[in-house]
Design a protein around this motif. Sequence first.
Motif, PDB file in Angstrom:
ATOM      1  N   PHE A   1     -13.023  -5.321 -40.229  1.00  0.00           N
ATOM      2  CA  PHE A   1     -11.570  -5.093 -40.328  1.00  0.00           C
ATOM      3  C   PHE A   1     -11.157  -3.749 -39.748  1.00  0.00           C
ATOM      4  N   ASP A   2     -11.921  -3.251 -38.800  1.00  0.00           N
ATOM      5  CA  ASP A   2     -11.521  -2.022 -38.102  1.00  0.00           C
ATOM      6  C   ASP A   2     -11.086  -2.422 -36.699  1.00  0.00           C
ATOM      7  N   PHE A   3      -9.809  -2.296 -36.431  1.00  0.00           N
ATOM      8  CA  PHE A   3      -9.290  -2.756 -35.141  1.00  0.00           C
ATOM      9  C   PHE A   3      -9.042  -1.592 -34.187  1.00  0.00           C
ATOM     10  N   GLY A   4      -9.505  -0.426 -34.559  1.00  0.00           N
ATOM     11  CA  GLY A   4      -9.406   0.725 -33.664  1.00  0.00           C
ATOM     12  C   GLY A   4      -8.078   1.441 -33.771  1.00  0.00           C
ATOM     13  N   GLN A   5      -7.925   2.446 -32.899  1.00  0.00           N
ATOM     14  CA  GLN A   5      -6.725   3.270 -32.878  1.00  0.00           C
ATOM     15  C   GLN A   5      -5.761   2.742 -31.825  1.00  0.00           C
ATOM     16  N   SER A   6      -4.497   2.783 -32.149  1.00  0.00           N
ATOM     17  CA  SER A   6      -3.502   2.468 -31.129  1.00  0.00           C
ATOM     18  C   SER A   6      -3.452   3.628 -30.142  1.00  0.00           C
ATOM     19  N   TYR A   7      -3.628   3.336 -28.839  1.00  0.00           N
ATOM     20  CA  TYR A   7      -3.621   4.406 -27.827  1.00  0.00           C
ATOM     21  C   TYR A   7      -2.340   5.214 -27.916  1.00  0.00           C
ATOM     22  N   TYR A   8      -1.295   4.494 -28.164  1.00  0.00           N
ATOM     23  CA  TYR A   8       0.032   5.082 -28.016  1.00  0.00           C
ATOM     24  C   TYR A   8       0.468   5.836 -29.256  1.00  0.00           C
ATOM     25  N   HIS A   9       0.139   5.255 -30.448  1.00  0.00           N
ATOM     26  CA  HIS A   9       0.610   5.875 -31.683  1.00  0.00           C
ATOM     27  C   HIS A   9      -0.353   6.904 -32.224  1.00  0.00           C
ATOM     28  N   GLY A  10      -1.607   6.818 -31.776  1.00  0.00           N
ATOM     29  CA  GLY A  10      -2.611   7.739 -32.294  1.00  0.00           C
ATOM     30  C   GLY A  10      -2.922   7.503 -33.755  1.00  0.00           C
ATOM     31  N   ARG A  11      -2.665   6.290 -34.211  1.00  0.00           N
ATOM     32  CA  ARG A  11      -2.958   5.955 -35.606  1.00  0.00           C
ATOM     33  C   ARG A  11      -3.723   4.624 -35.606  1.00  0.00           C
ATOM     34  N   PRO A  12      -4.363   4.263 -36.746  1.00  0.00           N
ATOM     35  CA  PRO A  12      -5.051   2.974 -36.755  1.00  0.00           C
ATOM     36  C   PRO A  12      -4.077   1.820 -36.458  1.00  0.00           C
TER      37      PRO A  12
ATOM     38  N   GLY B   1      10.238  -5.244 -35.073  1.00  0.00           N
ATOM     39  CA  GLY B   1       9.186  -6.028 -35.710  1.00  0.00           C
ATOM     40  C   GLY B   1       7.932  -6.081 -34.863  1.00  0.00           C
ATOM     41  N   LEU B   2       7.028  -6.936 -35.293  1.00  0.00           N
ATOM     42  CA  LEU B   2       5.737  -7.037 -34.632  1.00  0.00           C
ATOM     43  C   LEU B   2       5.867  -7.605 -33.217  1.00  0.00           C
ATOM     44  N   GLY B   3       6.758  -8.569 -33.041  1.00  0.00           N
ATOM     45  CA  GLY B   3       6.919  -9.203 -31.729  1.00  0.00           C
ATOM     46  C   GLY B   3       7.249  -8.184 -30.656  1.00  0.00           C
ATOM     47  N   ARG B   4       8.211  -7.303 -30.955  1.00  0.00           N
ATOM     48  CA  ARG B   4       8.594  -6.303 -29.963  1.00  0.00           C
ATOM     49  C   ARG B   4       7.473  -5.297 -29.749  1.00  0.00           C
ATOM     50  N   LEU B   5       6.786  -4.966 -30.855  1.00  0.00           N
ATOM     51  CA  LEU B   5       5.658  -4.040 -30.762  1.00  0.00           C
ATOM     52  C   LEU B   5       4.601  -4.592 -29.798  1.00  0.00           C
ATOM     53  N   VAL B   6       4.346  -5.897 -29.903  1.00  0.00           N
ATOM     54  CA  VAL B   6       3.327  -6.495 -29.041  1.00  0.00           C
ATOM     55  C   VAL B   6       3.792  -6.463 -27.582  1.00  0.00           C
ATOM     56  N   VAL B   7       5.061  -6.783 -27.362  1.00  0.00           N
ATOM     57  CA  VAL B   7       5.575  -6.761 -25.994  1.00  0.00           C
ATOM     58  C   VAL B   7       5.430  -5.359 -25.398  1.00  0.00           C
ATOM     59  N   GLU B   8       5.846  -4.350 -26.185  1.00  0.00           N
ATOM     60  CA  GLU B   8       5.722  -2.964 -25.714  1.00  0.00           C
ATOM     61  C   GLU B   8       4.266  -2.616 -25.432  1.00  0.00           C
TER      62      GLU B   8
ATOM     63  N   MET C   1      -0.725   6.059 -19.497  1.00  0.00           N
ATOM     64  CA  MET C   1      -0.561   7.140 -20.466  1.00  0.00           C
ATOM     65  C   MET C   1      -0.241   8.463 -19.764  1.00  0.00           C
ATOM     66  N   VAL C   2      -0.967   8.710 -18.688  1.00  0.00           N
ATOM     67  CA  VAL C   2      -0.804   9.976 -17.979  1.00  0.00           C
ATOM     68  C   VAL C   2       0.546  10.022 -17.274  1.00  0.00           C
ATOM     69  N   GLY C   3       0.911   8.908 -16.715  1.00  0.00           N
ATOM     70  CA  GLY C   3       2.216   8.819 -16.059  1.00  0.00           C
ATOM     71  C   GLY C   3       2.301   9.748 -14.876  1.00  0.00           C
ATOM     72  N   GLU C   4       3.384  10.560 -14.856  1.00  0.00           N
ATOM     73  CA  GLU C   4       3.651  11.421 -13.713  1.00  0.00           C
ATOM     74  C   GLU C   4       2.875  12.739 -13.769  1.00  0.00           C
TER      75      GLU C   4
ATOM     76  N   TYR D   1      -4.530  -1.953 -25.446  1.00  0.00           N
ATOM     77  CA  TYR D   1      -5.457  -3.051 -25.733  1.00  0.00           C
ATOM     78  C   TYR D   1      -5.741  -3.301 -27.212  1.00  0.00           C
ATOM     79  N   PRO D   2      -6.125  -2.298 -27.980  1.00  0.00           N
ATOM     80  CA  PRO D   2      -6.504  -2.588 -29.376  1.00  0.00           C
ATOM     81  C   PRO D   2      -5.375  -3.246 -30.160  1.00  0.00           C
ATOM     82  N   LEU D   3      -4.158  -2.763 -29.928  1.00  0.00           N
ATOM     83  CA  LEU D   3      -3.059  -3.310 -30.703  1.00  0.00           C
ATOM     84  C   LEU D   3      -2.799  -4.767 -30.346  1.00  0.00           C
ATOM     85  N   VAL D   4      -2.817  -5.073 -29.049  1.00  0.00           N
ATOM     86  CA  VAL D   4      -2.562  -6.448 -28.623  1.00  0.00           C
ATOM     87  C   VAL D   4      -3.628  -7.376 -29.186  1.00  0.00           C
ATOM     88  N   GLN D   5      -4.878  -6.934 -29.103  1.00  0.00           N
ATOM     89  CA  GLN D   5      -5.956  -7.776 -29.616  1.00  0.00           C
ATOM     90  C   GLN D   5      -5.790  -8.062 -31.107  1.00  0.00           C
TER      91      GLN D   5
END
Lengths: 329, 335
Positions: free
Chosen positions: B77-88, B287-294, B39-42, B301-305
Amino acid sequence: MTLLLEVTNLCTEFNTRAGLVRAVDGVSLRVSRGECLGVVGESGSGKSVTFASVMGLVRSPGRITHGMIFFDGRELRDMSPDEMRATRGRDIAMTMQDALTALNPALTVGEQLSEVLIAHDETLPAGRAARRVAIRDKCVEMLGLVGIPSPQSRLAQYPHEFSGGMRQRIMIAIALACRPKLLIADEPTTALDVTIQAQVLELISDIRARLGMAVVLITHDLGVVAEHCDRVMVMYAGQVVEEGPTEQVITQPRHPYTRGLLASIPRPAMRGQPLTPINGQVPDLVGLPPQCRFQSRCPMARPECLVEVPMFDAGPDRRARCLRLEDMP
Amino acid sequence: MSFGKLLERIIQLIPVLLGVSLIVFVMLALTPGDPVQIMVGEQSITPEQEAELRRDLGLDKPMVERFFIFLGNAAQFDFGQSYYHGRPVSAVIAERLPATIELSLVALIVALVTAIPLGVLAAIRKNSVLDRLATVGSLLGVSLPGFWFGILLIMLFSVHLQILPVSGRIGYASEVPTVSGFLLIDTLLAGDVRAFGEALRYLILPAITLGLPMTAILMRVTRTSMLEVMRQDYITFAEAKGLPRRRVLFRHALKNALIPTVSVAAIEMGSLLGGNMIVETVFGWPGLGRLVVESIFLRNYPLVQAAVLLYAVTYVLLNFIADILYTVLNPRVKL
């Protein structure tokens, strides 16, 4: 009685890995209108293939190589596939040995019965609704004819929901739906209990008398033949070995094979005595030499039997394929 | 189909989901790479900032504790926040899911409409040229990797012939109000036939790529079961009844031959889920497949799970549908 089916010198061959098998070798037969012909022989004698040939249902690798099949004045072998299709089910019908496998498990009994009518019955009314009612009435009538209780309610059921005897009756109802001139019943009772066997045979005889149709009863039970058939034809290794009126053939067989078959039937009078079997086995049909096919198992065989034996007349309306026919007791 | 059976299936689902959760959790934990670092990157941040970020994401706790927190939340049914999107996570997945379902269904349709007629033809013309071509074709279909076949199609139809789009779901110029999330339906609802055609053109290549292995498998199943059925007594009896050839083939033979085909199709739908990740990546399908790969690359983690749990539920559900279809087609079997 006029002639309905006449088969002359029919040969049907199967091209197998082991070689060319001539399952039906020069079979000739006649069936008159309204007559019941019994066809007897052990498994592999060619009785089923003979009538599959008549129906035009021999499947690859089998094919009819020669012979003539006249039915109701027409040569069936000259018919186009469509004409043959129109004849099957309408003029010649067939029942198979085991109704459980002959009825389609995925279709209702009503559908399997009505589709024959749809395919062949030209008396059905033209209007859609009227047609449906007429088909339904006819299905109910047919199931009633073969003795299925409360037929209306059973049309929507599947074959597995019926007992073995009932399935056999349904198959007969399907075969008879278009009032055929000839019914080929291939071992109609083999798959059934003894008590049901008698009922089914009674049913066939009864309907035959009522509809005036001819019946070919393929069986390996000479008792069934004695009770139900006007004439009998005995087959062995692809050939007809004896034919004639049932009573004469049974009381006075003119071929050693027929005698052997009759001797191997258990009888109450012979209680306690061993049965007389026919020794040996049916010969392998691949590459048979041109000689009497029964000679290897025949108690009456002589060196001169090692030639090809034609059918001989053995009395009025009787024929047998044996050189020693005159020596028969 | 009783309520009890349905309940039984749902209860069976619980151990499956627990097992899947555990495996995914452990595998993600074992994967090298730290979500915070990614997330922090450079950018340069102080160790304090980094620790705070780690605390916000809940990554400062031990692994076992994190697993149980995840389970507890997931049960509600609470799967947490997506780190990247900042949304559930559930909202992000719901947004991408229709595209995947649409693609999968079209791939299924493509597979069914090509596999069944081909399988039947191959069976009734056994050992003919067509049969042999179909057999070789199905071998290729199973063995060609989707990423390679997809790129091949793009090169041929998009780059060389220029008749189909390279990637995406619809052109930028087309604006379709979202109702169902399925573009084929939404364009029709909006009465926009041009957009419908465009959406369809975008769908063709990915759907073929995704459906190819399934087509191959279904063709073989149909051919084999058709050959088997054609040997049955009831086919001979149907012929003896003098029925039209069409009726013998399609009503008597195919109805029985389709029983295994349909069951296999329902189960194979599950394998489309895996194929989706590759095909969606190749064709830039949102779609979802590409989202999971990304998300895997970003260690989101939360999104993949959550996505993997969804895959597991879908897979079990498809097997259940396969069972139901089996009983519908086969009157001898009661569920």
